[in-house]
Design a protein around this motif. Structure first.
Motif, PDB file in Angstrom:
ATOM      1  N   GLY A 156     132.259  54.689   7.715  1.00  0.00           N
ATOM      2  CA  GLY A 156     131.243  55.470   7.026  1.00  0.00           C
ATOM      3  C   GLY A 156     130.278  54.599   6.249  1.00  0.00           C
ATOM      4  O   GLY A 156     130.577  53.442   5.918  1.00  0.00           O
ATOM      5  N   THR A 157     129.103  55.158   5.960  1.00  0.00           N
ATOM      6  CA  THR A 157     128.091  54.444   5.188  1.00  0.00           C
ATOM      7  C   THR A 157     127.477  55.365   4.139  1.00  0.00           C
ATOM      8  O   THR A 157     127.422  56.591   4.322  1.00  0.00           O
ATOM      9  CB  THR A 157     126.954  53.910   6.085  1.00  0.00           C
ATOM     10  N   THR A 158     127.044  54.760   3.061  1.00  0.00           N
ATOM     11  CA  THR A 158     126.299  55.472   2.031  1.00  0.00           C
ATOM     12  C   THR A 158     125.391  54.476   1.333  1.00  0.00           C
ATOM     13  O   THR A 158     125.547  53.263   1.487  1.00  0.00           O
ATOM     14  CB  THR A 158     127.242  56.184   1.027  1.00  0.00           C
ATOM     15  N   ARG A 159     124.463  54.989   0.575  1.00  0.00           N
ATOM     16  CA  ARG A 159     123.500  54.151  -0.144  1.00  0.00           C
ATOM     17  C   ARG A 159     123.435  54.663  -1.572  1.00  0.00           C
ATOM     18  O   ARG A 159     123.262  55.869  -1.796  1.00  0.00           O
ATOM     19  CB  ARG A 159     122.139  54.275   0.540  1.00  0.00           C
ATOM     20  N   ILE A 160     123.587  53.748  -2.539  1.00  0.00           N
ATOM     21  CA  ILE A 160     123.544  54.161  -3.943  1.00  0.00           C
ATOM     22  C   ILE A 160     122.470  53.378  -4.683  1.00  0.00           C
ATOM     23  O   ILE A 160     122.187  52.227  -4.367  1.00  0.00           O
ATOM     24  CB  ILE A 160     124.913  53.978  -4.645  1.00  0.00           C
ATOM     25  N   ALA A 161     121.871  54.023  -5.668  1.00  0.00           N
ATOM     26  CA  ALA A 161     120.897  53.365  -6.544  1.00  0.00           C
ATOM     27  C   ALA A 161     121.659  52.742  -7.710  1.00  0.00           C
ATOM     28  O   ALA A 161     122.451  53.416  -8.368  1.00  0.00           O
ATOM     29  CB  ALA A 161     119.878  54.375  -7.057  1.00  0.00           C
ATOM     30  N   MET A 162     121.427  51.471  -7.955  1.00  0.00           N
ATOM     31  CA  MET A 162     122.126  50.800  -9.050  1.00  0.00           C
ATOM     32  C   MET A 162     121.835  51.480 -10.391  1.00  0.00           C
ATOM     33  O   MET A 162     122.723  51.618 -11.229  1.00  0.00           O
ATOM     34  CB  MET A 162     121.757  49.317  -9.091  1.00  0.00           C
ATOM     35  N   ALA A 163     120.598  51.924 -10.608  1.00  0.00           N
ATOM     36  CA  ALA A 163     120.226  52.557 -11.870  1.00  0.00           C
ATOM     37  C   ALA A 163     121.020  53.837 -12.119  1.00  0.00           C
ATOM     38  O   ALA A 163     121.281  54.191 -13.272  1.00  0.00           O
ATOM     39  CB  ALA A 163     118.730  52.840 -11.895  1.00  0.00           C
ATOM     40  N   ASP A 164     121.417  54.544 -11.044  1.00  0.00           N
ATOM     41  CA  ASP A 164     122.218  55.761 -11.204  1.00  0.00           C
ATOM     42  C   ASP A 164     123.548  55.471 -11.886  1.00  0.00           C
ATOM     43  O   ASP A 164     124.165  56.362 -12.472  1.00  0.00           O
ATOM     44  CB  ASP A 164     122.495  56.418  -9.856  1.00  0.00           C
ATOM     45  N   TYR A 165     124.000  54.232 -11.798  1.00  0.00           N
ATOM     46  CA  TYR A 165     125.285  53.843 -12.379  1.00  0.00           C
ATOM     47  C   TYR A 165     125.096  52.914 -13.585  1.00  0.00           C
ATOM     48  O   TYR A 165     126.022  52.189 -13.963  1.00  0.00           O
ATOM     49  CB  TYR A 165     126.166  53.196 -11.302  1.00  0.00           C
ATOM     50  N   GLY A 166     123.919  52.956 -14.189  1.00  0.00           N
ATOM     51  CA  GLY A 166     123.673  52.209 -15.413  1.00  0.00           C
ATOM     52  C   GLY A 166     123.533  50.713 -15.212  1.00  0.00           C
ATOM     53  O   GLY A 166     123.585  49.951 -16.174  1.00  0.00           O
ATOM     54  N   ILE A 167     123.344  50.266 -13.980  1.00  0.00           N
ATOM     55  CA  ILE A 167     123.133  48.840 -13.704  1.00  0.00           C
ATOM     56  C   ILE A 167     121.627  48.635 -13.629  1.00  0.00           C
ATOM     57  O   ILE A 167     120.984  48.996 -12.642  1.00  0.00           O
ATOM     58  CB  ILE A 167     123.847  48.414 -12.405  1.00  0.00           C
ATOM     59  N   MET A 168     121.080  48.066 -14.693  1.00  0.00           N
ATOM     60  CA  MET A 168     119.630  48.026 -14.857  1.00  0.00           C
ATOM     61  C   MET A 168     119.010  46.656 -14.598  1.00  0.00           C
ATOM     62  O   MET A 168     117.811  46.466 -14.783  1.00  0.00           O
ATOM     63  CB  MET A 168     119.265  48.490 -16.274  1.00  0.00           C
ATOM     64  N   THR A 169     119.798  45.693 -14.157  1.00  0.00           N
ATOM     65  CA  THR A 169     119.259  44.361 -13.879  1.00  0.00           C
ATOM     66  C   THR A 169     118.165  44.463 -12.821  1.00  0.00           C
ATOM     67  O   THR A 169     118.374  45.043 -11.755  1.00  0.00           O
ATOM     68  CB  THR A 169     120.386  43.425 -13.397  1.00  0.00           C
ATOM     69  N   ASN A 170     116.997  43.905 -13.118  1.00  0.00           N
ATOM     70  CA  ASN A 170     115.851  44.000 -12.224  1.00  0.00           C
ATOM     71  C   ASN A 170     115.911  42.876 -11.193  1.00  0.00           C
ATOM     72  O   ASN A 170     115.731  41.706 -11.529  1.00  0.00           O
ATOM     73  CB  ASN A 170     114.558  43.937 -13.018  1.00  0.00           C
ATOM     74  N   LEU A 171     116.127  43.246  -9.946  1.00  0.00           N
ATOM     75  CA  LEU A 171     116.150  42.281  -8.850  1.00  0.00           C
ATOM     76  C   LEU A 171     114.913  42.405  -7.969  1.00  0.00           C
ATOM     77  O   LEU A 171     114.861  41.833  -6.888  1.00  0.00           O
ATOM     78  CB  LEU A 171     117.406  42.498  -7.999  1.00  0.00           C
ATOM     79  N   GLY A 172     113.954  43.181  -8.419  1.00  0.00           N
ATOM     80  CA  GLY A 172     112.735  43.394  -7.643  1.00  0.00           C
ATOM     81  C   GLY A 172     112.746  44.734  -6.943  1.00  0.00           C
ATOM     82  O   GLY A 172     113.789  45.366  -6.779  1.00  0.00           O
ATOM     83  N   PRO A 173     111.585  45.207  -6.506  1.00  0.00           N
ATOM     84  CA  PRO A 173     111.463  46.548  -5.937  1.00  0.00           C
ATOM     85  C   PRO A 173     112.227  46.759  -4.631  1.00  0.00           C
ATOM     86  O   PRO A 173     112.556  47.890  -4.285  1.00  0.00           O
ATOM     87  CB  PRO A 173     109.960  46.712  -5.723  1.00  0.00           C
ATOM     88  N   ALA A 174     112.543  45.700  -3.906  1.00  0.00           N
ATOM     89  CA  ALA A 174     113.283  45.856  -2.642  1.00  0.00           C
ATOM     90  C   ALA A 174     114.788  45.886  -2.854  1.00  0.00           C
ATOM     91  O   ALA A 174     115.538  46.136  -1.919  1.00  0.00           O
ATOM     92  CB  ALA A 174     112.933  44.722  -1.685  1.00  0.00           C
ATOM     93  N   SER A 175     115.220  45.659  -4.101  1.00  0.00           N
ATOM     94  CA  SER A 175     116.652  45.489  -4.355  1.00  0.00           C
ATOM     95  C   SER A 175     117.196  46.483  -5.370  1.00  0.00           C
ATOM     96  O   SER A 175     117.991  46.134  -6.245  1.00  0.00           O
ATOM     97  CB  SER A 175     116.898  44.056  -4.833  1.00  0.00           C
ATOM     98  N   THR A 176     116.770  47.719  -5.270  1.00  0.00           N
ATOM     99  CA  THR A 176     117.216  48.744  -6.214  1.00  0.00           C
ATOM    100  C   THR A 176     118.429  49.518  -5.721  1.00  0.00           C
ATOM    101  O   THR A 176     119.079  50.199  -6.500  1.00  0.00           O
ATOM    102  CB  THR A 176     116.087  49.746  -6.496  1.00  0.00           C
TER     103      THR A 176
END
Length: 189
Positions: A156-176
């Motif tokens: 199985g596969t899924t995709r999660i947004a880091m910000a949804d889990y309080g991980i706010m480190t900015n890795l650039g717009p392609a790495s959210t």
């Protein structure tokens, strides 16, 4: 009459669960994996895995929508094949493993999409936050193994947004977002 209705209801209930099987994810034989990937600056992919996890699931091929799954992940076991990066991933900037040593997925609903395809709804807990996610999954196969057991496997596969889990480190717009890939082979209990 009342006794026969009660007996019939009990028999129906028992027979509806008669074919559901319980499985334990085979992590000791390395027949399961939880992998991830995230874009690096939009130029390439950084890939990795979690080396320590466990889980169980229940599955009946005649009633796939009755399936359940529960997976626990040891976040300290993150492995991106780069020691310094793994140290950073374990820090407060990302997984903060000292405070949040575990991640967890618990299914809440399963939809059969026909064939061997499933849509698994559930709650994913990471970094102290629980959010609903959807895993698009496929049954790979099932059957007897050479050691006298019975196995079933899913991917199985899924995709999660880091910000949804309080991980706010900015890795650039392609790495959210992080893509997670689960390959689970279970041994019937």
């Amino acid at each position: 009459m009342r006794k026969s209705l009660l007996a019939f209801g009990l028999l129906a209930l028992l027979s509806s669960n008669a074919f559901a099987a319980n499985y334990v994810v085979d992590t000791s034989g390395a027949h399961a994996s939880i992998n991830f990937k995230i874009q690096h600056l939009g130029y390439s992919w950084i890939t990795g895995r979690f080396n320590t996890f466990d889980g169980k699931f229940s599955y009946d091929p005649a009633k796939p929508e009755a399936a359940t799954i529960n997976v626990n992940i040891d976040t300290q076991s993150v492995d991106s094949n780069h020691a310094e990066r793994d140290k950073h991933l374990r820090s407060e900037d990302f997984l903060y493993v000292k405070k949040y040593p575990n991640a967890k997925f618990v299914s809440t609903k399963v939809e059969s999409l026909g064939g061997e395809r499933l849509k698994i709804f559930g709650d994913f807990s990471l970094h102290g936050i629980t959010k609903p996610i959807i895993i698009m999954a496929e049954k790979i196969g099932e059957g007897k193994d050479p050691w006298g057991g019975y196995r079933a496997g899913f991917s199985g596969t899924t995709r999660i947004a880091m910000a949804d889990y309080g991980i706010m480190t900015n890795l650039g717009p392609a790495s959210t977002h992080v893509e997670l890939m689960l390959n689970l082979e279970g041994v019937q209990q």
